[in-house]
Design an enzyme around this catalytic site. Structure first.
Site, PDB file in Angstrom:
ATOM      1  N   THR A 193       1.223 -48.048 -16.134  1.00 36.88           N
ATOM      2  CA  THR A 193       1.500 -49.121 -16.246  1.00 36.88           C
ATOM      3  C   THR A 193       0.592 -50.051 -17.164  1.00 36.88           C
ATOM      4  OG1 THR A 193       2.744 -49.380 -13.974  1.00 36.88           O
ATOM      5  CG2 THR A 193       1.981 -51.618 -15.458  1.00 36.88           C
ATOM      6  N   ARG A 205      15.282 -46.921  -9.668  1.00 37.71           N
ATOM      7  CA  ARG A 205      14.058 -47.253  -8.003  1.00 37.71           C
ATOM      8  C   ARG A 205      13.517 -48.791  -9.743  1.00 37.71           C
ATOM      9  NH1 ARG A 205       8.399 -47.262 -10.164  1.00 37.71           N
ATOM     10  NH2 ARG A 205       6.934 -47.459  -7.873  1.00 37.71           N
TER      11      ARG A 205
HETATM   12  N1  GLY Z   1       3.193 -50.102 -10.903  1.00 38.04           N
HETATM   13  C1  GLY Z   1       4.023 -49.415 -11.609  1.00 38.04           C
HETATM   14  C2  GLY Z   1       5.703 -48.357 -10.816  1.00 38.04           C
HETATM   15  O1  GLY Z   1       5.007 -48.624  -9.288  1.00 38.04           O
HETATM   16  O2  GLY Z   1       6.239 -49.034 -11.232  1.00 38.04           O
END
Ligand code: GLY
Length: 310
Positions: free
Chosen positions: A158, A186
Site C-alpha cells: 500500500t 473485500r
Molecule cells: N493495508 C492494505 C490492505 O490490507 O488492504
C-alpha cells in the site's frame, strides 16, 4: 518543518509532495499528487494501475484522504477501472456530503467527474494471478507447473503519505490495490478513516500499511494520533498500537508457535512539531522521508524479532 513521509515505495511521492508544498500548494493536493505517481506506475504491484487483482482477476482499489485544516475526509472502496483512486477519494471529500463511496457507486461518481474507465490489469499482474489460481488446489482443473506450491505470500502493500507544511497544516492519503487475490468486495483498512489513515490538525497524522484486518480491529491510525495527543512521541505512539495488535491477535491460524503474529503491519506518523516515525511489528521495513532538505529512505523501527518458524 515542512516534512513529508511515506511508505518505502513512496520515495518519488515524498519528492513530488515536497515540491508542491514549496510552491505553496495545499498539503492534501501535495500528497495526492505524490501518490498519483505510484498509483499510475504499472511496476508497483500493490497500488493502483498494475496492482494485484482479486480472486477473479479484477483489480479493485481502495483509497482515502484526510485534510487536517478542515477536518474533512473522503474515501473509495472496491473501486474498479480507475487509475487514481486517491483523487476520486479527494473528490468525494470536496464534492459530496459523504465520506465513503464503494463499488459501482464509486465508479459512477468517478465517471461523472470525467475519469476514464480503463483495464487496470497488466500482463505481469495477470500472470501472477494465474499462477496463484493454478496453485490453489490439486483437486481442481487449474493445473500449475507440478501443481506449483509457490509458497507465495500474498502482498498487502500500500502507499501511505502524510505531510506537514510550514503553517502547521497536516494532510494524508492512503491508497492500495489491497490484499492480492482477495474475495471480490473485500475492503481493507486503507479507505477507512481511523484505520488506514487519521489526521488531526492540532495533533498529528498517521497511516498504515500491512494486514488491513488487524489495522481495522485496532482502529490503528486513530489510536496512534490519540497517543500523540496524550503526549507520546510518534515512535512510542506507534509501538503502543503494534503491541495492542500483537496482544489481541489470538486466532491460532494467525500465530507462529511463539504466539507472535504471522503477518506484519507498519505505521507512519508525524506530529505537529514535525517529529516523525515509522515502525513495524517485524524488522526490515524502510520508509521515505523528505525533511525539507533531503529526500531519502530510512530504516523503520520495529517491535519484535521474527521467531525462528517465521
Ligand atoms: N493495508 C492494505 C490492505 O490490507 O488492504
Amino acid at each position: 518543518m515542512p516534512v513529508v513521509i511515506a511508505s518505502g515505495n513512496g520515495i518519488n511521492a515524498t519528492a513530488m509532495a515536497m515540491e508542491k508544498i514549496r510552491q505553496g500548494i495545499d498539503t492534501l493536493d501535495a500528497v495526492v499528487a505524490g501518490v498519483n505517481l505510484v498509483e499510475e506506475d504499472p511496476n508497483e504491484m500493490t497500488v493502483g494501475y498494475g496492482g494485484y487483482p482479486n480472486d477473479q482477476g479484477v483489480v479493485e482499489l481502495d483509497a482515502c484522504v484526510m485534510h487536517g485544516p478542515t477536518y474533512r475526509a473522503g474515501s473509495v472502496g472496491a473501486l474498479k477501472g480507475v487509475k487514481r483512486p486517491s483523487r476520486v477519494a479527494q473528490l468525494v471529500m470536496e464534492r459530496t456530503d459523504h465520506i465513503m463511496l464503494v463499488g459501482d457507486g464509486a465508479l459512477a461518481f468517478a465517471k461523472a467527474h470525467g475519469f476514464k474507465e480503463e483495464d487496470l490489469l497488466t500482463e505481469k499482474a495477470r500472470e501472477a494471478w494465474l499462477k496463484w489460481k493454478e496453485s490453489l488446489s490439486d483437486q481442481d482443473d487449474w493445473l500449475g507447473e507440478d501443481e506449483r506450491k509457490l509458497g507465495f505470500e500474498r502482498p498487502t502493500g500500500t502507499i501511505n503519505c502524510c505531510a506537514l507544511n510550514e503553517k502547521g497544516e497536516l494532510s494524508g492519503t492512503t491508497t492500495t490495490s489491497g490484499l492480492a487475490f482477495k474475495i471480490p468486495g473485500r475492503v481493507g483498512d486503507s479507505p477507512i478513516i481511523g484505520a488506514g489513515l487519521y489526521v488531526d490538525n492540532e495533533v498529528g497524522a498517521a497511516g498504515a500499511t500491512g494486514r488491513g484486518e488487524a489495522v481495522i480491529l485496532s482502529s490503528g491510525s486513530r489510536i496512534v494520533v490519540e497517543n500523540m495527543r496524550h503526549g507520546m512521541k510518534p515512535h512510542e505512539a506507534i509501538l503502543d498500537v503494534l503491541e495492542r495488535i500483537c496482544q489481541k491477535t489470538v486466532d491460532r491460524r494467525l500465530l507462529y508457535r511463539k504466539g507472535y503474529p504471522k503477518f506484519n503491519d507498519t505505521f507512519y506518523a508525524i506530529n505537529k512539531d514535525g517529529e516523525y516515525a515509522c515502525a513495524a511489528i517485524y524488522p526490515g521495513a524502510k520508509f521515505a522521508v523528505h525533511n525539507g532538505k533531503e529526500n531519502a529512505l530510512q530504516d523503520a523501527g520495529y517491535l519484535l524479532e521474527r521467531p525462528e518458524d517465521g
